[in-house]
Design a protein around this motif. Structure first.
Motif, PDB file in Angstrom:
ATOM      1  N   GLN A 188       0.091   0.843  -6.810  1.00 49.62           N
ATOM      2  CA  GLN A 188      -0.290  -0.100  -5.623  1.00 49.62           C
ATOM      3  C   GLN A 188      -1.206   0.212  -4.936  1.00 49.62           C
TER       4      GLN A 188
ATOM      5  N   ALA B 199      -3.173  -8.172  -0.628  1.00 53.89           N
ATOM      6  CA  ALA B 199      -4.539  -7.680  -1.288  1.00 53.89           C
ATOM      7  C   ALA B 199      -4.222  -7.380  -2.886  1.00 53.89           C
ATOM      8  N   THR B 200      -2.909  -7.143  -3.378  1.00 54.24           N
ATOM      9  CA  THR B 200      -2.858  -7.119  -4.823  1.00 54.24           C
ATOM     10  C   THR B 200      -2.239  -8.269  -5.494  1.00 54.24           C
ATOM     11  N   GLU B 201      -2.546  -9.444  -4.872  1.00 53.04           N
ATOM     12  CA  GLU B 201      -1.853 -10.692  -5.186  1.00 53.04           C
ATOM     13  C   GLU B 201      -2.787 -11.513  -5.891  1.00 53.04           C
ATOM     14  N   ASP B 202      -2.413 -12.104  -7.066  1.00 56.52           N
ATOM     15  CA  ASP B 202      -3.601 -13.001  -7.759  1.00 56.52           C
ATOM     16  C   ASP B 202      -3.453 -14.335  -7.253  1.00 56.52           C
TER      17      ASP B 202
ATOM     18  N   VAL C 217      -2.776 -15.224   4.591  1.00 51.50           N
ATOM     19  CA  VAL C 217      -3.565 -14.467   3.923  1.00 51.50           C
ATOM     20  C   VAL C 217      -2.947 -14.035   2.473  1.00 51.50           C
ATOM     21  N   ARG C 218      -3.556 -14.008   1.406  1.00 51.70           N
ATOM     22  CA  ARG C 218      -3.025 -13.480   0.318  1.00 51.70           C
ATOM     23  C   ARG C 218      -2.961 -11.982   0.234  1.00 51.70           C
TER      24      ARG C 218
ATOM     25  N   TRP D 133       6.921  -3.391  -1.137  1.00 51.99           N
ATOM     26  CA  TRP D 133       5.690  -4.379  -1.566  1.00 51.99           C
ATOM     27  C   TRP D 133       5.793  -5.230  -2.867  1.00 51.99           C
TER      28      TRP D 133
ATOM     29  N   GLU E  98      -5.260  -0.146  -5.881  1.00 52.88           N
ATOM     30  CA  GLU E  98      -5.555  -1.611  -5.712  1.00 52.88           C
ATOM     31  C   GLU E  98      -5.731  -1.998  -4.157  1.00 52.88           C
TER      32      GLU E  98
ATOM     33  N   THR F 237       7.439  -8.414  -1.457  1.00 57.15           N
ATOM     34  CA  THR F 237       6.348  -9.257  -0.618  1.00 57.15           C
ATOM     35  C   THR F 237       5.806 -10.153  -1.521  1.00 57.15           C
TER      36      THR F 237
ATOM     37  N   ALA G 256      -9.165  -3.125  -2.394  1.00 54.88           N
ATOM     38  CA  ALA G 256      -9.429  -4.276  -1.676  1.00 54.88           C
ATOM     39  C   ALA G 256      -9.984  -3.844  -0.041  1.00 54.88           C
TER      40      ALA G 256
ATOM     41  N   VAL H  62      -8.003  -8.127   3.718  1.00 55.51           N
ATOM     42  CA  VAL H  62      -7.874  -7.043   3.865  1.00 55.51           C
ATOM     43  C   VAL H  62      -9.780  -6.496   3.988  1.00 55.51           C
TER      44      VAL H  62
ATOM     45  N   ARG I 212     -11.172  -9.009  -6.115  1.00 58.61           N
ATOM     46  CA  ARG I 212     -10.307  -8.961  -6.987  1.00 58.61           C
ATOM     47  C   ARG I 212     -10.675  -8.872  -8.289  1.00 58.61           C
TER      48      ARG I 212
END
Lengths: 302, 282, 367
Positions: free
Chosen positions: B172, A25-28, A22-23, A10, B175, A13, B179, C74, B185
């Motif tokens: 991880q 899910a945990t990326e700012d 698509v960004r 993860w 989060e 990536t 989502a 998502v 966010r």
């Protein structure tokens, strides 16, 4: 092992993220990243980098000649000598203590361990000025042992012993704090194996325990040295600021500064700043080494 | 006082418990416990009336207000910026990150006197940054603002270093779960991340606060040290000592310790509550 | 809602997790992605969910009911994702965990407090956790946590339910129970579901169809008994169930291994080629005498009969080990003793010749 399903991927990536549709899910978002990085860099520039640079710029304001002239002052040298003497006593004393305490605490079970660890941390929680004050209360003229010491003509407060004692107090926990968690984590199996193979206590300690903690120990010693040479508040109380006699380097900086001799003050301060930078460099080196060792261990043999 | 617990063989196999423990306790007693107990006994010996008389003096009260007020503000600023810095360092990749990470400990490694004169050089009215702030009517050095600034400087590593491992340990999947359930966010940050790292944030806040309350070296240079205005409690202790008023210095020190102890106890209680919530009852 | 992924690849640095994978999942179906770790199954699931972005490719697509969703994040895909380690919010009660997805909705689409309460309570009843609604995740067992995670995913009324090794962290007994329960639940709510697992028993028991993955590719897709009994590739053959593997040769429509010869019509060539022959342990008959049918001799090395089947380990003259499962009835009739020599009659064998494509069904041989 889990190359695909495990979480390490993860991270790969999230950080490489080559303009995905698509960004993650945990990326700012990009702009948020830039904003926060900008805030961090700005804050640290104003708070850390600017003052650090100021030390050297001010020191060289009148050129290298004036800079080096600052060290020709005999009082500067006596301050350096006293500071080195202080560190030379305080560091080995706290090193011996740190080793003894971490051996007893990390390798044995006993009641009151948590209390003992709290007490070791105590000097960390006491304000520097108060740390100096308590020695005045014990060894000062009206202190517990003041009259008794005066009878034998021994002076502790406003003299070198006071400076050393106060320094020992403020740097007391550092080595022990580095070693105790590490040695606790490492357990006692290796030492037991050494003893079962016929090693005696000293051999076990020097050949098995010490090599396992050498980096933490080194960092503890460097940190203790840096703090011992840089202590100001506690030493300020017990030293009496006697030029050429009880002025340490930081106190000498203060004296010069208060005399508006700024170049000399910053020149001497730059010496202390370099020690601080060396400490940080060493700490970083130790951490990188640890990371590398962990990475190598994760990769396994072959 | 100390007994072997658990497997007695374990204690017997390795040598040196008696001597190391003996030395530990002896050295701890001489260097730490004896002098600290002197403070307790001396201040207790002063008597309640004398103590109160010293502390209730307006100059002392003003210094307490300044010390604890500036320390609280500084620790709050540190909590905010420390979170941003720690977040940036654990989450993002950017050039110079390693250097930035290494430099976080600078305030901890740098002698406080050096920090003090350096900050003054930067923020004095004619200093690097001070010269641009002065026309804006923002006087930093020689004011309570300067004191706060110095306290932010020395408290910074504590918040960042306690938050970094907490942020790195964030699962991880948590989060991603938020989502996948449709949280934005921002919602994920406030509802999931903040509650999880709040205990670490409070610990960092408490450490920075404790350090700021006792700070002396970096403050006295950037402060004008005027009684009633910019005189911190530590400095007052020193000036009492300079006037050979050991009793007065002791009283102020004892009160300072008592207040900071009380504050830390309160934070600890809050933190305990928050940590219990973060861990989910139990 | 039907799911379709087409030409999906995904690389992590030098590592290829998915290599041009295409798959269709029908509406209301429960499909299991099965494969060893590193085969790409979790990556495929995460790409369907939108937790991972596939590598760019002109034909790459992820469609839900014929609608391309690859541009959606998502949270906008309407998927429920159940994580391997549950990923419950530990500072929230069971109730708050399940309600989370409803509470974070925009005001316009957020149900009222009462509606949320009703829906959460209904879901907790569905996963049989009503009495635990005020507990925190740390106060629950692993199986209960997994059910909370499922209820939480279902609370947002997903079109698609995605489960990543949902029972992987549980012990065998709990796993068994939850597996059966999940199947019943699916029959009740009929939401299109994709489940990732490395446990073949789980996949074969729960799923309508099984997708077997290996090395970033799909090896075979089909109903459980089809993939088990009609393996299309050597990998599937070896991965599912136990199997005896023999190295032999093929030539002129016959495969030979030792003294045994079986028909193998697809290879008519005169040039001899190496081949691999697979026989499952339950597809043997054991006799003390030879008759005209293909057989080979082996010595009984070890007998293990404490189970539902008798498990016999034999060794051929060439020194190869052969595992044979006999029903206890057959075993009792034969009265085998360790050390004696018997004749093995394979009932079914599958031959694979390397570099000869799709050798699957045609390799069947039956007596």
């Amino acid at each position: 092992m889990e190359a695909v399903d495990g979480s390490p991927i993860w991270q790969a990536t999230a950080w490489t993220g080559s303009a995905p549709t698509v960004r993650g899910a945990t990326e700012d978002s990009r702009w948020l990243q830039r904003l926060l990085i900008g805030l961090s860099v700005g804050f640290l520039t104003l708070m850390l980098f600017a003052p650090l640079a100021a030390v050297f710029v001010e020191a060289f304001k009148k050129g290298p000649g004036a800079y080096f002239a600052s060290f020709r002052d005999p009082y500067a040298w006596s301050a350096i000598r006293l500071t080195l003497l202080t560190a030379a006593v305080a560091v080995p004393a706290n090193l011996a203590f740190g080793l003894a305490a971490s051996w007893a605490i990390a390798k044995f079970h006993f009641r009151g361990k948590a209390l003992l660890i709290t007490l070791i941390d105590l000097p960390f929680a006491v304000a520097p000025v108060v740390s100096g004050l308590i020695y005045v209360l014990v060894f000062g003229m009206n202190g517990w042992f003041g009259a008794w010491l005066a009878r034998y003509d021994v002076q502790v407060i406003f003299a070198v012993p006071g400076v050393i004692l106060a320094t020992m107090f403020v740097t007391f926990p550092f080595i022990a704090r580095e070693l105790i968690p590490l040695m606790t984590e490492q357990g006692t199996e290796e030492e037991q194996a050494a003893i079962s193979l016929g090693a005696n206590g000293w051999q076990t300690f020097f050949r098995v325990t010490l090599p396992n903690v050498k980096w933490a120990l080194l960092y503890g010693v460097i940190l203790t040295s840096a703090r011992a040479m840089g202590e100001f508040g506690a030493v300020s109380v017990v030293s009496g600021h006697l030029r050429g006699r009880t002025n340490t380097v930081p106190l000498h900086v203060e004296t010069l500064y208060n005399e508006y001799n700024f170049v000399a003050a910053f020149a001497v301060a730059s010496l202390l700043a370099m020690i601080a930078l060396a400490t940080l460099a060493l700490k970083t080196a130790v951490e990188w080494r640890k990371e590398r060792e962990l990475a190598e261990a994760a990769r396994g043999p072959c | 006082m100390f007994h072997y617990l658990g497997n007695p063989n374990r204690a017997r196999v390795l040598p040196g418990f008696g001597i190391t423990m003996g030395y530990t306790v002896l050295y701890l007693s001489v260097i730490v416990l004896l002098p600290l107990s002197a403070l307790l006994l001396k201040s207790a010996g002063l008597g309640w009336e004398r103590l109160w008389q010293t502390i209730s003096h307006p100059r002392v009260l003003a210094s307490f207000k300044l010390t604890f007020g500036a320390a609280t503000i500084a620790a709050t600023i540190n909590a905010l910026f420390g979170l941003i810095v720690a977040w940036t360092l654990t989450r993002y990749k950017f050039p110079g990150k390693r250097l930035m990470d290494a430099m976080i400990d600078l305030p901890f490694a740098m002698p406080t006197a050096v920090s003090g004169i350096a900050l003054t050089a930067v923020y004095a009215p004619r200093g690097w940054i001070g010269q641009y702030l002065e026309p804006l009517g923002l006087k930093v050095a020689y004011t309570p603002l300067g004191i706060t600034l110095a306290l932010v400087f020395i408290g910074l590593p504590f918040v960042v270093r306690t938050l970094q491992p907490a942020l790195a340990d964030l699962d991880q999947e948590i989060e991603e779960a938020a989502a996948s359930l449709g949280a934005s966010r921002l919602q994920t940050f406030w509802r999931v991340i903040v509650p999880t790292i709040l205990p670490a944030l409070l610990t960092g806040f408490a450490l920075a606060l404790a350090r700021a309350i006792g700070e002396y070296g970096s403050v006295i240079f950037i402060s004008s040290n005027l009684p009633m205005k910019t005189e911190i409690a530590s400095l007052l202790i020193i000036s009492k000592l300079d006037q050979y008023d050991v009793a007065g210095a002791t009283a102020i020190a004892a009160a300072m310790l008592a207040i900071s102890f009380g504050m830390l106890l309160a934070i600890n209680a809050v933190q305990h509550f928050v940590a219990r919530r973060a861990e989910g009852g139990a | 809602m039907a799911i379709e992924v087409a030409h999906i690849s995904k690389s992590f640095g030098a590592f290829k997790a998915l290599d041009d994978v295409s798959l269709k999942v029908n509406d209301g179906e429960l499909v299991a992605l099965l494969g060893p770790s590193g085969s790409g199954k979790t990556t495929l699931l995460r790409i369907i969910a939108g937790l991972e972005t596939p590598d760019r490719h002109p034909d790459a697509a992820i469609r839900f009911q014929n609608e391309d969703v690859s541009g959606r994040a998502v949270g906008e895909r309407g998927v429920g994702f159940v994580f391997q380690h549950y990923a419950l919010f530990r500072h929230m009660t069971v109730f708050e965990n399940v309600a989370f997805g409803l509470r974070v909705r925009r005001r316009a689409t957020r149900p009222s407090k009462e509606e949320i309460r009703d829906r959460v309570e209904r879901l907790l009843a569905l996963v049989q956790l009503s009495q635990f609604s005020r507990r925190y995740p740390s106060q629950l067992s692993g199986g209960q946590r997994q059910r909370v995670a499922l209820a939480r995913a279902l609370a947002v009324e997903p079109q698609v339910l995605l489960l990543d090794e949902p029972f992987g962290a549980l012990d065998a007994k709990v796993r068994q129970g939850l597996r059966a329960w999940l199947r019943r639940l699916h029959d009740e709510i009929h939401v299109t579901s994709v489940l990732v697992t490395h446990d073949q028993e789980e996949a074969l028991e729960v799923a309508d169809r099984v997708v077997i993955m290996n090395n970033a590719k799909i090896e075979q897709v089909g109903p459980p008994d089809e993939v088990f009994h009609q393996a299309k590739t050597e990998f599937v053959m070896e991965f599912l169930g136990q199997v005896n593997v023999f190295r032999g040769r093929v030539r002129l429509g016959k495969a030979t291994l030792g003294e045994l010869t079986v028909d193998y019509p697809p290879y008519k060539d005169d040039a001899e080629r190496p081949a691999t022959v697979y026989m499952r342990p339950h597809e043997f008959r054991i006799q003390r005498h030879r008759n005209g049918q293909p057989n080979f001799a082996a010595k009984v090395a070890r007998i293990h009969s404490a189970g539902a089947l008798a498990r016999i380990l034999l060794r051929t003259n060439a020194g190869e080990d052969v595992l044979v499962d006999l029903s206890l009835e057959e075993f009792g009739r034969l009265r085998l003793r360790e050390g004696e020599t018997v004749y093995l009659y394979p009932q079914n064998a599958r031959v694979f010749v390397p570099q000869l494509a799709s050798c699957a069904a045609s390799g069947e041989y039956a007596i």
